[in-house]
Design a protein around this motif. Sequence first.
Motif, PDB file in Angstrom:
ATOM      1  N   ASN A  14       0.847  -1.192   0.000  1.00 14.97           N
ATOM      2  CA  ASN A  14       0.000   0.000   0.000  1.00 14.97           C
ATOM      3  C   ASN A  14       0.879   1.236   0.000  1.00 14.97           C
ATOM      4  OD1 ASN A  14       0.314  -1.079   2.949  1.00 14.97           O
ATOM      5  ND2 ASN A  14      -0.043   1.113   3.182  1.00 14.97           N
ATOM      6  N   GLU A  15       0.316   2.339  -0.401  1.00 16.54           N
ATOM      7  CA  GLU A  15       1.014   3.623  -0.378  1.00 16.54           C
ATOM      8  C   GLU A  15       1.003   4.170   1.050  1.00 16.54           C
ATOM      9  OE1 GLU A  15       2.666   5.047  -2.838  1.00 16.54           O
ATOM     10  OE2 GLU A  15       2.146   3.439  -4.239  1.00 16.54           O
ATOM     11  N   PRO A  16       1.939   5.074   1.382  1.00 13.81           N
ATOM     12  CA  PRO A  16       1.945   5.651   2.729  1.00 13.81           C
ATOM     13  C   PRO A  16       0.621   6.325   3.076  1.00 13.81           C
ATOM     14  CG  PRO A  16       3.993   6.155   1.601  1.00 13.81           C
ATOM     15  CD  PRO A  16       3.091   5.532   0.577  1.00 13.81           C
ATOM     16  N   GLY A  17       0.201   6.148   4.309  1.00 13.04           N
ATOM     17  CA  GLY A  17      -1.049   6.727   4.767  1.00 13.04           C
ATOM     18  C   GLY A  17      -1.217   6.529   6.257  1.00 13.04           C
ATOM     19  N   THR A  18      -2.374   6.932   6.768  1.00  8.01           N
ATOM     20  CA  THR A  18      -2.664   6.803   8.197  1.00  8.01           C
ATOM     21  C   THR A  18      -2.876   5.346   8.562  1.00  8.01           C
ATOM     22  OG1 THR A  18      -3.699   8.990   8.217  1.00  8.01           O
ATOM     23  CG2 THR A  18      -4.210   7.524  10.054  1.00  8.01           C
ATOM     24  N   LEU A  19      -2.224   4.893   9.618  1.00  7.60           N
ATOM     25  CA  LEU A  19      -2.335   3.509  10.063  1.00  7.60           C
ATOM     26  C   LEU A  19      -3.572   3.329  10.932  1.00  7.60           C
ATOM     27  CD1 LEU A  19       1.398   2.775  10.984  1.00  7.60           C
ATOM     28  CD2 LEU A  19       0.207   2.294   8.839  1.00  7.60           C
ATOM     29  N   GLN A  20      -4.226   2.189  10.793  1.00  4.22           N
ATOM     30  CA  GLN A  20      -5.462   1.906  11.525  1.00  4.22           C
ATOM     31  C   GLN A  20      -5.223   0.912  12.661  1.00  4.22           C
ATOM     32  OE1 GLN A  20      -8.156   3.734  10.723  1.00  4.22           O
ATOM     33  NE2 GLN A  20      -6.830   4.680   9.177  1.00  4.22           N
ATOM     34  N   THR A  21      -4.025   0.910  13.218  1.00  4.01           N
ATOM     35  CA  THR A  21      -3.672   0.016  14.318  1.00  4.01           C
ATOM     36  C   THR A  21      -3.421   0.859  15.571  1.00  4.01           C
ATOM     37  OG1 THR A  21      -1.445   0.059  13.351  1.00  4.01           O
ATOM     38  CG2 THR A  21      -2.775  -1.901  12.955  1.00  4.01           C
ATOM     39  N   PRO A  22      -3.370   0.240  16.760  1.00  3.92           N
ATOM     40  CA  PRO A  22      -3.192   1.016  17.992  1.00  3.92           C
ATOM     41  C   PRO A  22      -2.013   1.974  17.922  1.00  3.92           C
ATOM     42  CG  PRO A  22      -3.737  -1.248  18.538  1.00  3.92           C
ATOM     43  CD  PRO A  22      -3.556  -1.210  17.048  1.00  3.92           C
ATOM     44  N   GLY A  23      -2.253   3.210  18.312  1.00  3.00           N
ATOM     45  CA  GLY A  23      -1.224   4.236  18.250  1.00  3.00           C
ATOM     46  C   GLY A  23      -1.225   5.030  16.971  1.00  3.00           C
ATOM     47  N   GLY A  24      -1.970   4.543  15.960  1.00  4.26           N
ATOM     48  CA  GLY A  24      -2.056   5.278  14.696  1.00  4.26           C
ATOM     49  C   GLY A  24      -0.697   5.433  14.043  1.00  4.26           C
ATOM     50  N   GLY A  25      -0.440   6.633  13.559  1.00  5.33           N
ATOM     51  CA  GLY A  25       0.813   6.908  12.891  1.00  5.33           C
ATOM     52  C   GLY A  25       0.657   6.931  11.384  1.00  5.33           C
ATOM     53  N   TYR A  26       1.782   7.024  10.714  1.00  5.06           N
ATOM     54  CA  TYR A  26       1.827   7.173   9.260  1.00  5.06           C
ATOM     55  C   TYR A  26       2.822   6.161   8.729  1.00  5.06           C
ATOM     56  CZ  TYR A  26       2.487   9.544   4.722  1.00  5.06           C
ATOM     57  OH  TYR A  26       2.550   9.858   3.378  1.00  5.06           O
ATOM     58  N   GLY A  27       2.392   5.334   7.756  1.00  2.00           N
ATOM     59  CA  GLY A  27       3.310   4.329   7.261  1.00  2.00           C
ATOM     60  C   GLY A  27       2.790   3.559   6.078  1.00  2.00           C
ATOM     61  N   PHE A  28       3.511   2.499   5.731  1.00  5.72           N
ATOM     62  CA  PHE A  28       3.121   1.643   4.609  1.00  5.72           C
ATOM     63  C   PHE A  28       3.774   0.281   4.789  1.00  5.72           C
ATOM     64  CE2 PHE A  28       7.209   3.237   3.296  1.00  5.72           C
ATOM     65  CZ  PHE A  28       7.761   2.266   2.489  1.00  5.72           C
ATOM     66  N   ARG A  29       3.383  -0.655   3.932  1.00  7.92           N
ATOM     67  CA  ARG A  29       3.929  -2.009   3.959  1.00  7.92           C
ATOM     68  C   ARG A  29       4.431  -2.397   2.574  1.00  7.92           C
ATOM     69  NH1 ARG A  29      -0.904  -5.011   7.480  1.00  7.92           N
ATOM     70  NH2 ARG A  29      -0.536  -3.852   9.423  1.00  7.92           N
ATOM     71  N   PHE A  30       5.379  -3.338   2.559  1.00  7.91           N
ATOM     72  CA  PHE A  30       5.921  -3.836   1.298  1.00  7.91           C
ATOM     73  C   PHE A  30       6.390  -5.263   1.512  1.00  7.91           C
ATOM     74  CE2 PHE A  30       9.481  -2.110   3.646  1.00  7.91           C
ATOM     75  CZ  PHE A  30      10.489  -3.027   3.434  1.00  7.91           C
ATOM     76  N   PHE A  31       6.671  -5.966   0.422  1.00  4.50           N
ATOM     77  CA  PHE A  31       7.269  -7.297   0.478  1.00  4.50           C
ATOM     78  C   PHE A  31       8.776  -7.161   0.304  1.00  4.50           C
ATOM     79  CE2 PHE A  31       3.053  -8.579  -1.481  1.00  4.50           C
ATOM     80  CZ  PHE A  31       2.546  -9.139  -0.314  1.00  4.50           C
ATOM     81  N   ASP A  32       9.548  -7.789   1.197  1.00  3.00           N
ATOM     82  CA  ASP A  32      10.990  -7.797   0.978  1.00  3.00           C
ATOM     83  C   ASP A  32      11.334  -8.837  -0.086  1.00  3.00           C
ATOM     84  OD1 ASP A  32      11.121 -10.312   2.214  1.00  3.00           O
ATOM     85  OD2 ASP A  32      12.262  -9.623   3.964  1.00  3.00           O
ATOM     86  N   ASN A  33      12.620  -9.086  -0.317  1.00  4.10           N
ATOM     87  CA  ASN A  33      13.024  -9.951  -1.418  1.00  4.10           C
ATOM     88  C   ASN A  33      12.560 -11.391  -1.253  1.00  4.10           C
ATOM     89  OD1 ASN A  33      15.024  -9.981   0.768  1.00  4.10           O
ATOM     90  ND2 ASN A  33      16.138 -11.409  -0.532  1.00  4.10           N
ATOM     91  N   ASP A  34      12.297 -11.814  -0.002  1.00  2.00           N
ATOM     92  CA  ASP A  34      11.818 -13.174   0.249  1.00  2.00           C
ATOM     93  C   ASP A  34      10.296 -13.260   0.287  1.00  2.00           C
ATOM     94  OD1 ASP A  34      14.166 -14.760   0.474  1.00  2.00           O
ATOM     95  OD2 ASP A  34      14.566 -13.891   2.445  1.00  2.00           O
ATOM     96  N   GLY A  35       9.616 -12.108   0.279  1.00  2.10           N
ATOM     97  CA  GLY A  35       8.161 -12.113   0.340  1.00  2.10           C
ATOM     98  C   GLY A  35       7.584 -11.846   1.710  1.00  2.10           C
ATOM     99  N   ARG A  36       8.431 -11.527   2.693  1.00  3.32           N
ATOM    100  CA  ARG A  36       7.916 -11.133   4.000  1.00  3.32           C
ATOM    101  C   ARG A  36       7.250  -9.764   3.917  1.00  3.32           C
ATOM    102  NH1 ARG A  36      12.986 -12.129   4.657  1.00  3.32           N
ATOM    103  NH2 ARG A  36      13.507 -14.262   5.296  1.00  3.32           N
TER     104      ARG A  36
END
Length: 312
Positions: free
Chosen positions: A94-116
């Motif tokens: 996903n693109e950077p944006g507001t996080l919907q987990t405890p504490g909120g914040g601003y972030g994003f997720r990606f897959f590393d080279n192994d798929g994690r």
Amino acid sequence: MTEYAFTHLRHVALAVPDFDKQLDFYTRQWGLSVAGTDGDTTYLAAEGSPEQYVVRIRKATDKRLDLISYGAADAAAVDTLAEKLGRGGVQLINEPGTLQTPGGGYGFRFFDNDGRTIEISADVAVRRHRKVEEGEAIPVKLSHVVVNTTDPEGTVAFYEKYFGFKVSDILMHPRMGNMMWFMRTNSFHHSMAIARGPHPALHHASFEMRGLDEYMRGTGKMLRAGVEKIWGPGRHLAGNNTFSYFLDPNGNTMEYTTELEVLDEDTWHPHLYDFSEPEVTDQWGTANAMDEFVAAKSFNDVDKGLFVAPPV
């Protein structure tokens, strides 16, 4: 942006089939506290840590490593990293944006080279925490995470290239070659280590205790409770930290540790340690031998979550 793209390790998220036993283990035995629950997902905090949570567990049919989360300095650093990864052809979840987990914040997720799945975040609210007192055998914080991969050289290069991780030390074996790389993203000897294994999976997650006494009390508490011990108690040479490894109810290896080395980065040079020498794996000589049993448990099960984003 600072030399290191990540400021620190935030949390690790696990999906497990036997959720109730996992929750009981982490709260009643391991010493974490429930920070919040959302449906089939529970967030667990360490009393001494400002992080909203250090472990997240989710009830699921398949066991998997849901994600590893790291902190960034600020929102601008998050955006810079997302842009860098995108230019490099890394798959963003996903693109950077507001996080919907405890504490909120601003972030994003990606897959590393192994798929994690890796999460990067900034501006997460600080949790009210406290000083862990003398004699309390509970984790202060999440210390580090170690992962298995069939391509450790490629994984080391990935984290060096995109995030500025530095190799602190390497473990090798005369017959097997280089086997584990200790990687740092701040002055602590490692917040991540990358191990050569038969498949990508979580190797172990490690939790810092207040001191040697609390570390030994925690180790003894696990032994008295009948939790399966994998390895320890002892003290590694790389990182100079203590170790006691145990299996959680779903077969993930968890470690109690303390006194992880803080480096003088201006003068530090990585060592190549031969772990066939007993004093490399355990300076004290108190732990059971590093053998095929210990290695097999640390390989863990095949991770069924590679290149599949977790639902939460």
